[in-house]
Enzyme design. Structure first.
Site, PDB file in Angstrom:
ATOM      1  N   GLU A 163       0.883  -1.251  -0.034  1.00  0.00           N
ATOM      2  CA  GLU A 163       0.039   0.073  -0.025  1.00  0.00           C
ATOM      3  C   GLU A 163       0.863   1.361   0.103  1.00  0.00           C
ATOM      4  O   GLU A 163       1.890   1.307   0.799  1.00  0.00           O
ATOM      5  CB  GLU A 163      -0.954   0.064   1.335  1.00  0.00           C
ATOM      6  N   ASN A 175     -10.665  -7.107   7.668  1.00  0.00           N
ATOM      7  CA  ASN A 175      -9.617  -6.175   8.264  1.00  0.00           C
ATOM      8  C   ASN A 175      -9.885  -6.572   9.600  1.00  0.00           C
ATOM      9  O   ASN A 175     -10.823  -6.430  10.491  1.00  0.00           O
ATOM     10  CB  ASN A 175     -10.534  -4.724   7.890  1.00  0.00           C
ATOM     11  N   LYS A 218       0.662   4.618   1.230  1.00  0.00           N
ATOM     12  CA  LYS A 218      -0.143   5.368   2.521  1.00  0.00           C
ATOM     13  C   LYS A 218       0.696   6.496   3.010  1.00  0.00           C
ATOM     14  O   LYS A 218       1.616   6.089   3.797  1.00  0.00           O
ATOM     15  CB  LYS A 218      -0.527   4.277   3.256  1.00  0.00           C
ATOM     16  N   GLU A 262     -14.601  -5.770   2.146  1.00  0.00           N
ATOM     17  CA  GLU A 262     -14.093  -5.741   3.285  1.00  0.00           C
ATOM     18  C   GLU A 262     -15.013  -5.700   4.498  1.00  0.00           C
ATOM     19  O   GLU A 262     -16.117  -5.574   4.460  1.00  0.00           O
ATOM     20  CB  GLU A 262     -13.452  -4.200   3.555  1.00  0.00           C
ATOM     21  N   GLU A 267      -6.106  -8.174   5.993  1.00  0.00           N
ATOM     22  CA  GLU A 267      -5.871  -6.734   5.960  1.00  0.00           C
ATOM     23  C   GLU A 267      -5.468  -6.150   7.483  1.00  0.00           C
ATOM     24  O   GLU A 267      -6.187  -6.590   8.465  1.00  0.00           O
ATOM     25  CB  GLU A 267      -6.816  -5.733   5.513  1.00  0.00           C
ATOM     26  N   SER A 268      -4.603  -4.988   7.660  1.00  0.00           N
ATOM     27  CA  SER A 268      -4.289  -4.470   8.848  1.00  0.00           C
ATOM     28  C   SER A 268      -3.494  -5.381   9.881  1.00  0.00           C
ATOM     29  O   SER A 268      -3.779  -6.745   9.900  1.00  0.00           O
ATOM     30  CB  SER A 268      -5.360  -3.641   9.420  1.00  0.00           C
ATOM     31  N   LYS A 319      -7.934   2.568  -2.660  1.00  0.00           N
ATOM     32  CA  LYS A 319      -8.244   2.217  -1.179  1.00  0.00           C
ATOM     33  C   LYS A 319      -9.119   3.650  -0.883  1.00  0.00           C
ATOM     34  O   LYS A 319      -8.417   4.780  -0.654  1.00  0.00           O
ATOM     35  CB  LYS A 319      -7.209   2.190  -0.483  1.00  0.00           C
TER      36      LYS A 319
END
Length: 262
Positions: free
Chosen positions: A55, A187, A57, A166, A217-218, A117
């Site tokens: 990503e 997530n 970011k 998501e 994710e995350s 995103k």
């Protein structure tokens, strides 16, 4: 009265912008359908092993600035050199310091599919994603009611966009499957508190059919977090903060790729 959460504030801003948008949806759809063919995001993530979605970011609401001066093209090229299968780009300006230009610059520098995103709340958002060059979009179950989710998923598919749907729990996972999602991201960050639960992905993945592309994710800080996700049957991981802060994004991606090799 309960104080507004991060998600409340973000969605309020995006829905207000959508309500104020006076552009013709039909004209946007026509323009979006004229864009060149997309790159195959779902296909890229179905490759053997656990693929990496890296990503771009600049900042986050909970952590503040992460890499405000990053060069999207240079970073995306580093991700590709490290073996990433896909690149995700934050385009939200107000809360994440991103922009559509970040996505366009990143995509022009690589041959990989690019995920926009952002907090998609309208058909216009989908058209904008296609026009700016995205190959895939994010649809967040917690941000949409069931009819909105179905409509946006169907429009995304019509425009050729892959949709990463998501979820955060088993009920949302059931909704994602019901609308036909082919890629489902779990997530591990709670969008209300922004706290991370590193067991969430493995727990919720048990409720997903084997036919969907599973994305964690995350909360993935390094290669040591990957083996348990391999064991849980994930096809991909989406990683941002640890990569943009690593100082060696190509090397950091390569370590994740090696950890996810089967």
């Amino acid at each position: 009265m309960t104080a507004p959460t991060y998600l409340d504030r973000i969605l309020r801003a995006h829905r207000a912008a959508a309500a104020a948008d006076e552009r013709s949806i039909q004209e946007l759809l026509t323009e979006a359908r004229r864009r060149p063919p997309v790159r195959d995001a779902a296909g890229a993530l179905r490759a053997p092993g656990v693929s990496v979605i890296a990503e771009v970011k600049r900042a986050s609401p909970s952590k503040g600035p992460l890499a405000p001066d990053l060069d999207p093209a240079e970073l995306a090229a580093s991700y590709e050199a490290g073996g990433a299968a896909c690149v995700s780009v934050l385009t939200d300006r107000r809360f994440f310091s991103g922009s559509p230009d970040d996505l366009a610059d990143a995509r022009s520098a690589i041959d990989l599919p690019v995920l926009r995103k952002d907090f998609t709340v309208s058909v216009a958002d989908l058209c904008d994603a296609r026009i700016m060059g995205a190959d895939a979009v994010l649809l967040i179950v917690a941000a949409l009611d069931r009819s909105e989710l179905q409509e946006l998923y169907d429009v995304a598919k019509d425009l050729g966009l892959a949709a990463l749907v998501e979820v955060h729990d088993e009920a949302e996972a059931e909704t994602a499957v019901a609308v036909g999602a082919e890629m489902i991201g779990i997530n591990q960050r709670d969008l209300v508190t922004f706290e991370v639960d590193t067991d969430r992905a493995v727990r919720v993945a048990r409720s997903l059919p084997d036919t969907v592309v599973r994305v964690a994710e995350s909360g993935i800080s390094g290669a040591g977090d990957v083996p348990r996700l391999v064991d849980a049957g994930f096809d991909a991981i989406l990683v941002g903060e640890s990569l943009v802060k690593s100082g060696d994004p190509a090397g950091a991606v390569a370590r994740l790729v090696r950890a996810g090799a089967v």
